[in-house]
Structure formats: structure tokens, C-alpha cells
Enzyme design. Sequence first.
Site, PDB file in Angstrom:
ATOM      1  N   GLY A  17      -7.640 -55.685  -6.971  1.00 49.46           N
ATOM      2  CA  GLY A  17      -8.576 -55.324  -8.034  1.00 49.46           C
ATOM      3  C   GLY A  17      -8.295 -55.949  -9.383  1.00 49.46           C
ATOM      4  O   GLY A  17      -8.603 -55.356 -10.409  1.00 49.46           O
ATOM      5  N   SER A  18      -7.754 -57.174  -9.410  1.00 49.43           N
ATOM      6  CA  SER A  18      -7.488 -57.761 -10.726  1.00 49.43           C
ATOM      7  C   SER A  18      -8.784 -58.117 -11.457  1.00 49.43           C
ATOM      8  O   SER A  18      -8.859 -58.008 -12.685  1.00 49.43           O
ATOM      9  CB  SER A  18      -6.569 -58.983 -10.609  1.00 49.43           C
ATOM     10  OG  SER A  18      -7.222 -60.073 -10.010  1.00 49.43           O
ATOM     11  N   ARG A  70     -22.082 -50.755  10.918  1.00 56.78           N
ATOM     12  CA  ARG A  70     -22.251 -51.273   9.564  1.00 56.78           C
ATOM     13  C   ARG A  70     -23.340 -50.511   8.788  1.00 56.78           C
ATOM     14  O   ARG A  70     -23.185 -50.186   7.612  1.00 56.78           O
ATOM     15  CB  ARG A  70     -22.604 -52.767   9.656  1.00 56.78           C
ATOM     16  CG  ARG A  70     -22.417 -53.545   8.394  1.00 56.78           C
ATOM     17  CD  ARG A  70     -22.702 -55.024   8.613  1.00 56.78           C
ATOM     18  NE  ARG A  70     -21.762 -55.690   9.494  1.00 56.78           N
ATOM     19  CZ  ARG A  70     -20.535 -56.085   9.137  1.00 56.78           C
ATOM     20  NH1 ARG A  70     -20.114 -55.890   7.909  1.00 56.78           N
ATOM     21  NH2 ARG A  70     -19.747 -56.677   9.996  1.00 56.78           N
ATOM     22  N   HIS A 114     -16.976 -65.336  -6.496  1.00 57.11           N
ATOM     23  CA  HIS A 114     -16.504 -66.095  -5.338  1.00 57.11           C
ATOM     24  C   HIS A 114     -15.579 -67.204  -5.838  1.00 57.11           C
ATOM     25  O   HIS A 114     -15.920 -67.904  -6.798  1.00 57.11           O
ATOM     26  CB  HIS A 114     -17.696 -66.695  -4.588  1.00 57.11           C
ATOM     27  CG  HIS A 114     -17.291 -67.502  -3.401  1.00 57.11           C
ATOM     28  ND1 HIS A 114     -16.913 -66.923  -2.209  1.00 57.11           N
ATOM     29  CD2 HIS A 114     -17.173 -68.834  -3.221  1.00 57.11           C
ATOM     30  CE1 HIS A 114     -16.593 -67.877  -1.345  1.00 57.11           C
ATOM     31  NE2 HIS A 114     -16.735 -69.043  -1.941  1.00 57.11           N
ATOM     32  N   ASP A 150     -22.542 -65.652   0.325  1.00 51.85           N
ATOM     33  CA  ASP A 150     -22.194 -66.599  -0.754  1.00 51.85           C
ATOM     34  C   ASP A 150     -23.334 -67.566  -1.085  1.00 51.85           C
ATOM     35  O   ASP A 150     -23.101 -68.737  -1.412  1.00 51.85           O
ATOM     36  CB  ASP A 150     -20.928 -67.396  -0.392  1.00 51.85           C
ATOM     37  CG  ASP A 150     -19.738 -66.494  -0.103  1.00 51.85           C
ATOM     38  OD1 ASP A 150     -19.653 -65.420  -0.734  1.00 51.85           O
ATOM     39  OD2 ASP A 150     -18.907 -66.851   0.748  1.00 51.85           O
TER      40      ASP A 150
HETATM   41  C1  GRF Z   1     -10.824 -63.052  -5.983  1.00 52.31           C
HETATM   42  O1  GRF Z   1     -10.291 -64.336  -5.833  1.00 52.31           O
HETATM   43  C2  GRF Z   1     -12.311 -63.073  -5.808  1.00 52.31           C
HETATM   44  O2  GRF Z   1     -12.918 -64.253  -6.273  1.00 52.31           O
HETATM   45  C3  GRF Z   1     -12.461 -62.986  -4.319  1.00 52.31           C
HETATM   46  O3  GRF Z   1     -11.439 -62.103  -3.919  1.00 52.31           O
HETATM   47  C4  GRF Z   1     -10.374 -62.122  -4.866  1.00 52.31           C
HETATM   48  C5  GRF Z   1     -10.186 -60.714  -5.316  1.00 52.31           C
HETATM   49  O4  GRF Z   1      -9.057 -60.562  -6.148  1.00 52.31           O
HETATM   50  N1  GRF Z   1     -13.795 -62.572  -3.974  1.00 52.31           N
HETATM   51  P1  GRF Z   1      -8.862 -59.228  -6.972  1.00 52.31           P
HETATM   52  O5  GRF Z   1      -8.869 -58.071  -5.984  1.00 52.31           O
HETATM   53  O6  GRF Z   1      -9.979 -59.115  -7.958  1.00 52.31           O
HETATM   54  O7  GRF Z   1      -7.541 -59.397  -7.626  1.00 52.31           O
END
Ligand code: GRF
Length: 218
Positions: A17-18, A70, A114, A150
Amino acid sequence: MSAGPRTRVAILISGRGSNMVSLIEAAKAPDYPAEIVLVLSNRPEAGGLAHARSVGIPAHAIDHTTFSDRATFDAALDAELRAAGVELVCLAGFMRIFSAGFAEAWAGRMINIHPSLLPLFKGTHTHAQALAAGVRLHGCTVHYVVPELDAGPIVAQAAVPVRSGDDPDSLAARVIVQEHRLYPAALALVAGGRARLEGERVVIDDDRGAADAALLSL
Ligand code: GRF
């Protein structure tokens, strides 16, 4: 002058979740046009859930493994989002593909980040894909979500150089720094009504917004 009503945003995560943290931090600014009202994860162990709770944002898991299919999982997600009055959904490392019905129900109200310069390198292992293709520029994209993976209209992109000696990890580390700049900028454009969908494209009229949507870190 008081700011207008802020767009009610939910962030969907599956892991650390960064990017979620970068959106939460940006939304602390009083003039930011969005507020983060809910964080949901399909994985109970997602590290981002604890962070969101620690800053007072309701956050919980809807464990996809407990659903028979789903569509049932998506219906549970949809119910949570509606119950919280969510107007816009931000996917941030959310590793589940939606049913077409869910994607269509939230069309124009759901964006994703993405880790590539779309339309190049869809799917997973994007940094390895970029290295294998030999591109000199790589980066990340914020786009609207459509049923095809995407593939939705592009809101904003950030580019980074590919350096000799890069491996997927070093490239990922360079890209994620830009993800953390780009996603808050893109959400501000969308929530503030400065980026708008016109058919298959996103139009940004103001020069400042256009600059916010095209970041270069060379
Ligand atoms: C990121 O690289 C995002 O672009 C991709 O998954 C990763 C998630 O990283 N969809 P974080 O959980 O937000 O750190």
C-alpha cells in the site's frame, strides 16, 4: 474562499500500500479535491490496512478466497463502496481482475496505477518486460479502468530512464518514486474535474494540469 465538496474516494489494495499512503498524505491538504473515506483489501494480511486504520480511515478486508466466484466477490465489494457513499475508486496494487459487470458499473469512476508507460507492457512483470524490450524510457501510468486489463483511457504518465546495469528491482525502485508523485497528481486532476473523459481519451484543458499529468524524471 471555502473549497467545494471533496470527492469521496475509496482505495483498493492487495499488499503493502505505498501508493495508498501517497494518496492519503496528499489528501491531508485542505485544498485537495478528494478525501479518502475507505480502504479495502482482498487480502486480510495486506500491510496497508494497518496504516490506513492508524490514520483513522476505515479499512478492512473482503477476503476473496471466501467467495465462491468472482461475481459474488465483486457484489460484496460494490455493496461496501455504495454503503460508504464512495464516488471514485482508486486501485493501488489491487491484484484482482473484475467481472465485466463491476467494471462497467464503475466505468468513469475508477482509476488505476500501472507500472509501465501504457500501452506498452500490460499485465505483470512490467519492469522485466521493459528490460527485455530494450526501451530507454519506462515509467508508470494512471488510467481509467475498463473491462479489458490495463487498457482504459490514460489520465497521467511519468517517465524514468532505463540505465545500463538495471535489473527489474532497480528499475522498479526508480519507477515507484514517480508513482508516488503521479498518483496524487492524477487523482487531484480527476477529482477536481480538470481531467475529463471524452470517449476513449482523457482531456485536460489547463496547461498546469497538462504538466501535472506528464512527469519526467531524467
Ligand atoms: C505498484 O507498482 C503499482 O503500480 C502496481 O502494484 C504496485 C503496488 O505497490 N499496480 P504498493 O502496494 O502501492 O506499494
